[in-house]
Design a protein around this motif. Structure first.
Motif, PDB file in Angstrom:
ATOM      1  N   ALA A 157      39.042 -85.430 -49.177  1.00 46.75           N
ATOM      2  CA  ALA A 157      37.876 -85.237 -50.023  1.00 46.75           C
ATOM      3  C   ALA A 157      36.678 -84.877 -49.147  1.00 46.75           C
ATOM      4  CB  ALA A 157      37.591 -86.512 -50.804  1.00 46.75           C
ATOM      5  N   LEU A 158      35.617 -84.438 -49.795  1.00 43.99           N
ATOM      6  CA  LEU A 158      34.368 -84.128 -49.093  1.00 43.99           C
ATOM      7  C   LEU A 158      33.266 -85.035 -49.621  1.00 43.99           C
ATOM      8  CD1 LEU A 158      34.924 -80.359 -49.384  1.00 43.99           C
ATOM      9  CD2 LEU A 158      34.352 -81.421 -47.210  1.00 43.99           C
ATOM     10  N   ARG A 159      32.578 -85.672 -48.705  1.00 39.94           N
ATOM     11  CA  ARG A 159      31.487 -86.551 -49.114  1.00 39.94           C
ATOM     12  C   ARG A 159      30.336 -86.407 -48.128  1.00 39.94           C
ATOM     13  NH1 ARG A 159      34.067 -86.407 -52.946  1.00 39.94           N
ATOM     14  NH2 ARG A 159      34.909 -88.065 -54.275  1.00 39.94           N
ATOM     15  N   ARG A 160      29.173 -86.898 -48.538  1.00 43.74           N
ATOM     16  CA  ARG A 160      28.030 -86.922 -47.636  1.00 43.74           C
ATOM     17  C   ARG A 160      28.411 -87.661 -46.362  1.00 43.74           C
ATOM     18  NH1 ARG A 160      23.057 -88.214 -51.832  1.00 43.74           N
ATOM     19  NH2 ARG A 160      22.364 -86.057 -52.081  1.00 43.74           N
ATOM     20  N   ASN A 161      28.016 -87.079 -45.245  1.00 40.00           N
ATOM     21  CA  ASN A 161      28.361 -87.684 -43.955  1.00 40.00           C
ATOM     22  C   ASN A 161      27.474 -88.889 -43.679  1.00 40.00           C
ATOM     23  OD1 ASN A 161      27.567 -87.856 -40.864  1.00 40.00           O
ATOM     24  ND2 ASN A 161      29.661 -87.145 -41.023  1.00 40.00           N
ATOM     25  N   THR A 192      26.575 -91.192 -40.668  1.00 40.03           N
ATOM     26  CA  THR A 192      26.709 -91.270 -39.206  1.00 40.03           C
ATOM     27  C   THR A 192      27.353 -92.600 -38.820  1.00 40.03           C
ATOM     28  OG1 THR A 192      24.708 -89.998 -39.059  1.00 40.03           O
ATOM     29  CG2 THR A 192      25.464 -90.988 -37.040  1.00 40.03           C
ATOM     30  N   ASN A 202      35.807 -90.234 -37.890  1.00 41.73           N
ATOM     31  CA  ASN A 202      36.089 -88.852 -38.234  1.00 41.73           C
ATOM     32  C   ASN A 202      37.579 -88.700 -38.538  1.00 41.73           C
ATOM     33  OD1 ASN A 202      36.454 -86.133 -38.362  1.00 41.73           O
ATOM     34  ND2 ASN A 202      35.585 -85.671 -36.334  1.00 41.73           N
ATOM     35  N   ILE A 203      37.893 -88.451 -39.790  1.00 36.64           N
ATOM     36  CA  ILE A 203      39.308 -88.393 -40.214  1.00 36.64           C
ATOM     37  C   ILE A 203      40.079 -87.303 -39.466  1.00 36.64           C
ATOM     38  CG2 ILE A 203      38.855 -86.870 -42.181  1.00 36.64           C
ATOM     39  CD1 ILE A 203      41.032 -88.436 -43.714  1.00 36.64           C
ATOM     40  N   LEU A 204      39.378 -86.241 -39.081  1.00 35.00           N
ATOM     41  CA  LEU A 204      40.077 -85.130 -38.420  1.00 35.00           C
ATOM     42  C   LEU A 204      40.708 -85.561 -37.091  1.00 35.00           C
ATOM     43  CD1 LEU A 204      37.657 -82.125 -39.107  1.00 35.00           C
ATOM     44  CD2 LEU A 204      39.709 -82.808 -40.361  1.00 35.00           C
ATOM     45  N   ILE A 213      32.193 -75.249 -49.422  1.00 35.99           N
ATOM     46  CA  ILE A 213      31.918 -76.172 -48.304  1.00 35.99           C
ATOM     47  C   ILE A 213      33.227 -76.513 -47.601  1.00 35.99           C
ATOM     48  CG2 ILE A 213      31.201 -78.539 -47.769  1.00 35.99           C
ATOM     49  CD1 ILE A 213      29.111 -78.195 -50.077  1.00 35.99           C
ATOM     50  N   ALA A 214      34.266 -76.750 -48.393  1.00 37.26           N
ATOM     51  CA  ALA A 214      35.574 -77.101 -47.825  1.00 37.26           C
ATOM     52  C   ALA A 214      36.092 -75.990 -46.924  1.00 37.26           C
ATOM     53  CB  ALA A 214      36.567 -77.368 -48.947  1.00 37.26           C
ATOM     54  N   LEU A 228      34.504 -75.838 -43.600  1.00 34.85           N
ATOM     55  CA  LEU A 228      34.941 -76.929 -42.719  1.00 34.85           C
ATOM     56  C   LEU A 228      36.382 -76.761 -42.248  1.00 34.85           C
ATOM     57  CD1 LEU A 228      33.588 -79.382 -41.596  1.00 34.85           C
ATOM     58  CD2 LEU A 228      34.130 -80.623 -43.691  1.00 34.85           C
TER      59      LEU A 228
END
Lengths: 65, 258
Positions: free
Chosen positions: B46-50, B52, B56-58, B86-87, B90
Motif C-alpha cells: 500500500a501507499l501511505r504518508r511517510n 520518518t 522501509n519495507i523495500l 504515485i505508485a 515509486l
C-alpha cells in the motif's frame, strides 16, 4: 505556511526537496514527493525548491494487501 | 514440466507462481520467509504518508520479486488514479492493483468508479488489475476498458470467510477471457485450492497469513494448496453424482459363502 503531510512545517522555505528529505532522514528509494498535487520526479529533487504556501505530500510503500 | 508451460500471464509478464502474497498487518521481518515458503513472485503493498523513522519495507523484499502496489484508501476513481501514478513513480513498474472502496463497513469496491479508473490508467500504459465485486457485465466492461486481469472478491476483505461469491466467480471464469484472480476473503488453503480447482488463474491472500499462528508455515500451506488446485483444474475433475452412488469396485465376481 508550508504544509507537509497535512501538518504545518516551518523553516523549510527555500530548501530544495533533496535538502529537505536529507534533513528528515527520509528513505530516498521509498519516497514520492508531491508538490501542490504534482509529482516531483527524483531527478528534480536537487533543483526543486520549497516555496511559500506549498503543500507537500511525502508518500511511501508500506505493508498492505 | 507442466509448470513451465503453465505460466500465468499478466500484461505480457510471465509468472510461474499463482499465489499473490499481501504484506499487510504482519512484521516486515516475516516477509522474506513468507515469500520463500509461498514461492510467491508478486507481493502487494500500500501507499501511505511517510512517517520518518518507520522501517522501509523495500529493505525486506528479496531481489526479483514483483511489487504490486494497491490503491487502497481511494474512495473514487480520481483518488485511485492519483495513487496509481504515485505508485508508478515509486515502483518504476506499470503494475497496479486497483482498489476503489468508498464503503467503510463492508469494504465493498465501487465497480463503477473502478471501471472509470481502469479506462484512464490502461490508456496511460498501466497493467491494471482491478479489484471488483463479481459481476459479469462489469467484468466485460473492464475487459473493454483495458484491464489486464479481473480480481473478484471471494468474501469481504479481511474476513477469512472464503468463497462466499463462488457461483458469481465461476461465471467470470467461464466467460471472461482474462486471468481471474480471486482477491479478498480467502482465509484457508482449502478455499484457495477450491478457487484454483474452479479455474481461477491465481489467488491472492493477506489476512489469512497475517492472522495465522505461524505465518511462514501458512505461506507454505497456501503454496501447496494453490498448486494442488491448479493441477486438479488441469486434470479436469470428474463428475458429481447428486443422488445415489456408483460403485468403484466391480459389481460382478463377488465371492459368496453360499
Amino acid at each position: 505556511m508550508v504544509m507537509v503531510n497535512g501538518e504545518q512545517e516551518s523553516g523549510v522555505i527555500g530548501q530544495t526537496i533533496a535538502e529537505f528529505l536529507k534533513q528528515r532522514n527520509a528513505p530516498i528509494d521509498n519516497i514520492v514527493v508531491e508538490q501542490n498535487g504534482t509529482i516531483v520526479h527524483r531527478s528534480e529533487f536537487d533543483t526543486t525548491k520549497i516555496g511559500e504556501n506549498d503543500k507537500l505530500e511525502l508518500i511511501s510503500f508500506v505493508g498492505g494487501g | 514440466m507442466a509448470n513451465e508451460k503453465d505460466a500465468l500471464m499478466i500484461g505480457g509478464h510471465a509468472f510461474t507462481s499463482r499465489f499473490i502474497l499481501g504484506s499487510g498487518k504482519y512484521s516486515y521481518d516475516l516477509i522474506d520467509s513468507a515469500i520463500n515458503n509461498a514461492k510467491a513472485q508478486i507481493i502487494t503493498m500500500a501507499l501511505r504518508r511517510n512517517k520518518t523513522g518507520k522501517e522501509n519495507i523495500l529493505n525486506y523484499i528479496p531481489e526479483g520479486i514483483t511489487i504490486l502496489p494497491n490503491t487502497s484508501g481511494s474512495t473514487n476513481a480520481e483518488e485511485a488514479i492519483r495513487t496509481a501514478r504515485i505508485a508508478r513513480e515509486l515502483s518504476g513498474s506499470d503494475f497496479i492493483k486497483l482498489e476503489v472502496v468508498p464503503d467503510k463497513k463492508y469494504l465493498m469496491p465501487d465497480n463503477y468508479e473502478t471501471l472509470k479508473a481502469t479506462e484512464v490508467l490502461a490508456n496511460e500504459g498501466f497493467i491494471v488489475m482491478p479489484y471488483m465485486l463479481p459481476d459479469l457485465n462489469v467484468a466485460h466492461q473492464l475487459v473493454d476498458a483495458g484491464a489486464a486481469t479481473v480480481m473478484p472478491l471471494g468474501a469481504p476483505i479481511g474476513t477469512n470467510k472464503g468463497l462466499s461469491t463462488k457461483d458469481l466467480i465461476q461465471i467470470l471464469i467461464d466467460e471472461i477471457d482474462l486471468p481471474i484472480i480471486v482477491d479478498a476473503g480467502i482465509g484457508r488453503p482449502s478455499q484457495a485450492a477450491e478457487a484454483m480447482e474452479m479455474g481461477a488463474a491465481a489467488v491472492m491472500a493477506n489476512t489469512s497469513m497475517a492472522t495465522a499462528g505461524n505465518i511462514p508455515l501458512m505461506a507454505e500451506a497456501f503454496k501447496l494448496a494453490v498448486e494442488a488446485g491448479r493441477k486438479a483444474y488441469l486434470a479436469k475433475p470428474g463428475r458429481v453424482i447428486e443422488h445415489g452412488a456408483v460403485a468403484s469396485s466391480p459389481l460382478t465376481g463377488v465371492s459368496a459363502v453360499k
